[in-house]
Design an enzyme around this catalytic site. Sequence first.
Site, PDB file in Angstrom:
ATOM      1  N   CYS A 106       0.818  -1.223   0.000  1.00  0.00           N
ATOM      2  CA  CYS A 106       0.000   0.000   0.000  1.00  0.00           C
ATOM      3  C   CYS A 106       0.849   1.270   0.000  1.00  0.00           C
ATOM      4  O   CYS A 106       0.322   2.364  -0.214  1.00  0.00           O
ATOM      5  CB  CYS A 106      -0.925   0.003   1.206  1.00  0.00           C
ATOM      6  SG  CYS A 106      -2.054  -1.386   1.225  1.00  0.00           S
ATOM      7  N   HIS A 240      -2.941   7.209   3.828  1.00  0.00           N
ATOM      8  CA  HIS A 240      -3.430   5.922   3.331  1.00  0.00           C
ATOM      9  C   HIS A 240      -4.795   5.621   3.953  1.00  0.00           C
ATOM     10  O   HIS A 240      -4.985   5.786   5.164  1.00  0.00           O
ATOM     11  CB  HIS A 240      -2.411   4.840   3.700  1.00  0.00           C
ATOM     12  CG  HIS A 240      -2.824   3.472   3.278  1.00  0.00           C
ATOM     13  ND1 HIS A 240      -3.389   3.223   2.049  1.00  0.00           N
ATOM     14  CD2 HIS A 240      -2.783   2.284   3.927  1.00  0.00           C
ATOM     15  CE1 HIS A 240      -3.664   1.939   1.963  1.00  0.00           C
ATOM     16  NE2 HIS A 240      -3.318   1.350   3.080  1.00  0.00           N
ATOM     17  N   ASN A 270     -10.109   0.232   1.409  1.00  0.00           N
ATOM     18  CA  ASN A 270      -8.658   0.334   1.237  1.00  0.00           C
ATOM     19  C   ASN A 270      -8.298  -0.158  -0.173  1.00  0.00           C
ATOM     20  O   ASN A 270      -8.418  -1.347  -0.462  1.00  0.00           O
ATOM     21  CB  ASN A 270      -7.989  -0.525   2.310  1.00  0.00           C
ATOM     22  CG  ASN A 270      -6.478  -0.567   2.193  1.00  0.00           C
ATOM     23  OD1 ASN A 270      -5.911  -0.100   1.216  1.00  0.00           O
ATOM     24  ND2 ASN A 270      -5.827  -1.138   3.187  1.00  0.00           N
TER      25      ASN A 270
HETATM   26  O1  UT7 Z   1      -3.236  -1.264   4.015  1.00  0.00           O
HETATM   27  C1  UT7 Z   1      -2.668  -1.892   5.108  1.00  0.00           C
HETATM   28  C2  UT7 Z   1      -3.479  -3.048   5.512  1.00  0.00           C
HETATM   29  N1  UT7 Z   1      -4.330  -3.070   6.594  1.00  0.00           N
HETATM   30  C3  UT7 Z   1      -4.621  -2.287   7.656  1.00  0.00           C
HETATM   31  O2  UT7 Z   1      -4.241  -1.189   7.796  1.00  0.00           O
HETATM   32  C4  UT7 Z   1      -5.474  -2.888   8.716  1.00  0.00           C
HETATM   33  C5  UT7 Z   1      -5.089  -2.461  10.102  1.00  0.00           C
HETATM   34  N2  UT7 Z   1      -5.965  -3.064  11.079  1.00  0.00           N
HETATM   35  C6  UT7 Z   1      -7.274  -2.718  11.222  1.00  0.00           C
HETATM   36  O3  UT7 Z   1      -7.760  -1.857  10.516  1.00  0.00           O
HETATM   37  C7  UT7 Z   1      -8.088  -3.398  12.298  1.00  0.00           C
HETATM   38  O4  UT7 Z   1      -7.235  -4.141  13.138  1.00  0.00           O
HETATM   39  C8  UT7 Z   1      -9.208  -4.336  11.731  1.00  0.00           C
HETATM   40  C9  UT7 Z   1     -10.274  -3.491  11.038  1.00  0.00           C
HETATM   41  C10 UT7 Z   1      -8.611  -5.311  10.731  1.00  0.00           C
HETATM   42  C11 UT7 Z   1      -9.869  -5.117  12.847  1.00  0.00           C
HETATM   43  O5  UT7 Z   1     -10.448  -4.230  13.784  1.00  0.00           O
HETATM   44  P1  UT7 Z   1     -10.211  -4.449  15.345  1.00  0.00           P
HETATM   45  O6  UT7 Z   1     -10.993  -3.416  16.028  1.00  0.00           O
HETATM   46  O7  UT7 Z   1      -8.730  -4.488  15.581  1.00  0.00           O
HETATM   47  O8  UT7 Z   1     -10.896  -5.833  15.601  1.00  0.00           O
HETATM   48  P2  UT7 Z   1     -10.238  -7.174  16.181  1.00  0.00           P
HETATM   49  O9  UT7 Z   1      -9.311  -7.776  15.186  1.00  0.00           O
HETATM   50  O10 UT7 Z   1      -9.727  -6.879  17.559  1.00  0.00           O
HETATM   51  O11 UT7 Z   1     -11.508  -8.105  16.312  1.00  0.00           O
HETATM   52  C12 UT7 Z   1     -12.529  -7.861  17.304  1.00  0.00           C
HETATM   53  C13 UT7 Z   1     -13.641  -8.863  17.106  1.00  0.00           C
HETATM   54  C14 UT7 Z   1     -13.156 -10.311  17.004  1.00  0.00           C
HETATM   55  O12 UT7 Z   1     -14.101 -11.135  17.663  1.00  0.00           O
HETATM   56  P3  UT7 Z   1     -13.815 -11.682  19.148  1.00  0.00           P
HETATM   57  O13 UT7 Z   1     -12.538 -12.468  19.038  1.00  0.00           O
HETATM   58  O14 UT7 Z   1     -13.677 -10.448  19.998  1.00  0.00           O
HETATM   59  O15 UT7 Z   1     -15.021 -12.500  19.429  1.00  0.00           O
HETATM   60  C15 UT7 Z   1     -13.218 -10.592  15.516  1.00  0.00           C
HETATM   61  O16 UT7 Z   1     -13.434 -11.956  15.224  1.00  0.00           O
HETATM   62  O17 UT7 Z   1     -14.335  -8.598  15.895  1.00  0.00           O
HETATM   63  C16 UT7 Z   1     -14.433  -9.787  15.116  1.00  0.00           C
HETATM   64  N3  UT7 Z   1     -14.439  -9.416  13.700  1.00  0.00           N
HETATM   65  C17 UT7 Z   1     -15.577  -9.133  13.042  1.00  0.00           C
HETATM   66  N4  UT7 Z   1     -16.860  -9.109  13.439  1.00  0.00           N
HETATM   67  C18 UT7 Z   1     -17.790  -8.761  12.519  1.00  0.00           C
HETATM   68  C19 UT7 Z   1     -13.386  -9.272  12.857  1.00  0.00           C
HETATM   69  N5  UT7 Z   1     -13.826  -8.893  11.641  1.00  0.00           N
HETATM   70  C20 UT7 Z   1     -15.181  -8.801  11.735  1.00  0.00           C
HETATM   71  C21 UT7 Z   1     -16.192  -8.450  10.826  1.00  0.00           C
HETATM   72  N6  UT7 Z   1     -17.474  -8.447  11.261  1.00  0.00           N
HETATM   73  N7  UT7 Z   1     -15.929  -8.091   9.548  1.00  0.00           N
END
Ligand code: UT7
Length: 313
Positions: A106, A240, A270
């Site tokens: 990215c 970004h 993204n």
């Molecule tokens: O271009 C560079 C590439 N990427 C990035 O910049 C991504 C950087 N990271 C992020 O933007 C965030 O970490 C995410 C958007 C990917 C995830 O958000 P988060 O607030 O860090 O969520 P998390 O990974 O801590 O997940 C929290 C919960 C989990 O459930 P449990 O374990 O608490 O029961 C996940 O399984 O949310 C769940 N979860 C979802 N629930 C509904 C993860 N994805 C989803 C979803 N819908 N799409």
Amino acid sequence: MAFGHALPKRVVTNQELTAFVDTTDEWIVEHTGIRSRRVMSGRETVSGLGAKAAKMALSRAGITAKDIDYIICSTSFGEMTFPATACLIQEKLGATCPGLDVNAGCTGFLYALDLADALLASGKAKRLLIVCAEQISRVADWTDRSTCVLFGDAAGAALCEAGEGLKTIRLSAKGNANILHAWPESGNSPFLAEAQAAQPLFMNGQEVFKFAVSNSSRDINAVLADSGLTPKAVDYFVLHQANLRIIDAARARLKQPTEKFPVNIQDHGNTSSACIPVLLSEMTEDGRLQRGQMLVLSAFGAGLTNGAAVLQY
Ligand code: UT7
């Protein structure tokens, strides 16, 4: 400098994604700021989208494809393994100059900008086209709710001319494939220890989140210091578009108003290296971007790579 962009026709809303994975519109909006994204469909191609964005940039610059000396295409996942997507775009434009692809995830637009600056400064090119053409939907894991909801497809282009706008740029890389990767389909060499099966996109979101928040602010402060600018002197911070929360964390650290942080993540998700040039092109279109304005650009992505630049438009 002149910008252009192109988007696939198909809009995919958060609601539509609930048919593929266990997610909700509320979760996606709350955790990322994304409401919809464009996804390539039917006969759309990466080079087709790239050429369309390039034509818009050329037309805004008032020049033709024959006037370009070089094409740098930033793509995380080119149309083919070879030829380079830059060559496919060159053919579609009817240009005659050399072209190659770069892949810095990215952060690709900033890496391409750095190469462009070197080619322009050395006199090897007078007018150079950067095209960031991305189709992450092709390597996305559409069964993984933690990643497939984040990405979209798009192309953004920038026509760069010698002696223009780039004040300073800083790039870094910290090689680590465990946090964010995708494997292409393999050939069938009998000489390899084991055949590498294709593997869709994998990302440890929280690790990337931490990397992004700490590096973005550090990079931005470094390029501001290099150019002798205060945050107040900057018209826009064009970051970004990976997560609204990451953008907001950078904004809070810089203590600057929201209007200085343009976003399109709500509509496009993204789009990897295309995020920044697409946003700059949209800002040209709606008149927010005016000649003489001071911009800070910042990105991070697979590699892991990161960087920032100060650009006067
Ligand atoms: O271009 C560079 C590439 N990427 C990035 O910049 C991504 C950087 N990271 C992020 O933007 C965030 O970490 C995410 C958007 C990917 C995830 O958000 P988060 O607030 O860090 O969520 P998390 O990974 O801590 O997940 C929290 C919960 C989990 O459930 P449990 O374990 O608490 O029961 C996940 O399984 O949310 C769940 N979860 C979802 N629930 C509904 C993860 N994805 C989803 C979803 N819908 N799409």
